[in-house]
Write a protein that holds these residues in place. Sequence first.
Motif, mmCIF file in Angstrom:
data_model
loop_
_atom_site.group_PDB
_atom_site.id
_atom_site.type_symbol
_atom_site.label_atom_id
_atom_site.label_comp_id
_atom_site.label_asym_id
_atom_site.label_seq_id
_atom_site.Cartn_x
_atom_site.Cartn_y
_atom_site.Cartn_z
ATOM 1 N N LEU A 221 0.828 -1.199 0.000
ATOM 2 C CA LEU A 221 0.000 0.000 0.000
ATOM 3 C C LEU A 221 0.866 1.255 0.000
ATOM 4 N N HIS A 222 1.964 1.220 0.762
ATOM 5 C CA HIS A 222 2.897 2.352 0.743
ATOM 6 C C HIS A 222 3.530 2.493 -0.637
ATOM 7 N N GLN A 223 3.807 1.371 -1.305
ATOM 8 C CA GLN A 223 4.411 1.425 -2.635
ATOM 9 C C GLN A 223 3.496 2.109 -3.639
ATOM 10 N N LEU A 224 2.193 1.988 -3.450
ATOM 11 C CA LEU A 224 1.257 2.686 -4.331
ATOM 12 C C LEU A 224 1.352 4.199 -4.165
ATOM 13 N N VAL A 225 1.807 4.636 -2.979
ATOM 14 C CA VAL A 225 1.917 6.068 -2.672
ATOM 15 C C VAL A 225 3.316 6.593 -2.976
ATOM 16 N N ALA A 226 4.341 5.823 -2.625
ATOM 17 C CA ALA A 226 5.722 6.301 -2.781
ATOM 18 C C ALA A 226 6.643 5.145 -3.135
ATOM 19 N N SER A 227 6.970 5.038 -4.410
ATOM 20 C CA SER A 227 7.914 4.028 -4.898
ATOM 21 C C SER A 227 8.328 4.435 -6.300
ATOM 22 N N GLN A 228 9.075 3.582 -6.977
ATOM 23 C CA GLN A 228 9.501 3.907 -8.336
ATOM 24 C C GLN A 228 8.388 3.685 -9.364
ATOM 25 N N LEU A 229 7.256 3.176 -8.899
ATOM 26 C CA LEU A 229 6.130 2.962 -9.798
ATOM 27 C C LEU A 229 4.832 3.325 -9.065
ATOM 28 N N ASP A 230 4.817 4.497 -8.438
ATOM 29 C CA ASP A 230 3.656 4.903 -7.640
ATOM 30 C C ASP A 230 2.678 5.728 -8.479
ATOM 31 N N MET A 231 1.521 6.023 -7.874
ATOM 32 C CA MET A 231 0.494 6.779 -8.584
ATOM 33 C C MET A 231 0.908 8.237 -8.780
ATOM 34 N N ASP A 232 1.792 8.722 -7.937
ATOM 35 C CA ASP A 232 2.355 10.073 -8.077
ATOM 36 C C ASP A 232 3.070 10.202 -9.418
ATOM 37 N N ARG A 233 3.990 9.304 -9.687
ATOM 38 C CA ARG A 233 4.755 9.370 -10.938
ATOM 39 C C ARG A 233 3.883 9.115 -12.160
ATOM 40 N N LEU A 234 2.962 8.161 -12.029
ATOM 41 C CA LEU A 234 2.106 7.865 -13.171
ATOM 42 C C LEU A 234 1.246 9.063 -13.540
ATOM 43 N N ASP A 235 0.845 9.856 -12.539
ATOM 44 C CA ASP A 235 0.069 11.049 -12.869
ATOM 45 C C ASP A 235 0.954 12.156 -13.419
ATOM 46 N N TYR A 236 2.053 12.479 -12.717
ATOM 47 C CA TYR A 236 2.774 13.683 -13.143
ATOM 48 C C TYR A 236 3.416 13.531 -14.520
ATOM 49 N N LEU A 237 3.811 12.326 -14.903
ATOM 50 C CA LEU A 237 4.361 12.175 -16.252
ATOM 51 C C LEU A 237 3.294 12.430 -17.311
ATOM 52 N N ARG A 238 2.110 11.836 -17.126
ATOM 53 C CA ARG A 238 1.020 12.060 -18.076
ATOM 54 C C ARG A 238 0.607 13.537 -18.089
ATOM 55 N N ARG A 239 0.463 14.120 -16.912
ATOM 56 C CA ARG A 239 -0.053 15.484 -16.774
ATOM 57 C C ARG A 239 0.958 16.510 -17.293
ATOM 58 N N ASP A 240 2.214 16.364 -16.910
ATOM 59 C CA ASP A 240 3.237 17.321 -17.338
ATOM 60 C C ASP A 240 3.490 17.229 -18.832
#
Length: 416
Positions: free
Chosen positions: A152-171
Amino acid sequence: MKTNKRKIINDPVFGFITIQSEFIYDLIEHPYLQRLRRIKQLGLSNIVFPGVNHTRFEHAVGAYYLMQLAISSLQMKKVNITEEEAEAVSCAILLHDIGHGPFSHALEHSLVDGISHEMISLLMMEELNRQFGGRLDLAIRIFKNEYEKRFLHQLVASQLDMDRLDYLRRDSFFSGVTEGVIGSDRIIKMLNVRNDSLVVEYKGIYSIEKFLIARRLMYWQVYLHKTVLSAEHMLVKVLQRAKELVMGGHDLFATPGLKVFLEKRVTIDCFVNQSVDEKKNLLELFVELDDSDLISAMKQWQNHEDKILAYLAGAVINRKLFRIKVKNSPFAPGKIEKIKSQIQQRWGVADDELDYFLIHDSITNSVYASEGDKINILMKSGKVKEINEASDINLSTLSHMVRKYFVCYPKELDIN
């Protein structure tokens, strides 16, 4: 009259996003989250990419949406995620960037000393938890990686988290840099859990390869673009000069919140132990800060009697940026001394003021740190392999730290 809290947000990247719980809606409506509407996701990057005006708020909501997709996909694969855990991990990703200061990463260590935005995010989450009567207890445990289900923490902060998946698409979307487009939907659908750790099913390996390459390209083309580097380092120098003047007894225009952070060296202990006055503590004053505080201050400072502050503030406001040169190797000491000499001849600045006109440093880019939190692939045989081992192309170069060196100085100087 009861408010309907099951709202739909129309997001330009992902389309319609449904807020699936009343508590999530209450968090989104809280001033802490609404403040993120006034903080740009990519700082001063719109100096180069005019469309990059999206905010931390949009990113937080987008990451929340991707978390909903990930939870749903994992539950369909019989991964045990309770409703309480689903809400908690959704809260954690929604709040993961709540501690960002003005202009996001550009001023992360300028307003405060040695405090990351993650540390301030945690302080703000703990304050929200107090206000909501402990409702965020589990979210905070997941955020701090103290909960028993580590994936569950990996979904929030890891090398494949939802943070990175959003900011790459969004930016990528707002910058127009199409090299950053990734298949976030497919990556999420390919997620699974083995031994309490996130894995990607083998069918998704090509999407992961594309994700890593896209991340590398976005760093060099957008996040570390040389003109953005110049602008953001100049912004740091503006704040450094303002702080030096205020701490030296000069009176500068500043909003009440900004003035407090200019007047003193702020450490983590200040947030924990110090009250500024009877009504507001330091965290509450930090929450008042956003991009507009710095913009309004610099508009005034460009006319200040201090020539250094006026020059730097006016340069940032009017996009009269320092020239920047980037190399793969360090600049020769003789080159740096030549620039220093010309600066002193033109502006007559003292030795201890040279750093305001000459910035030389290095930048690094490591897309994938294979020695840390790994991206693991679930092979058809059921065996789990790290992405470098599973891929049939050479991704090892993406694990190497690439360092480049840069120097910034006023364009008025004629230096070859």
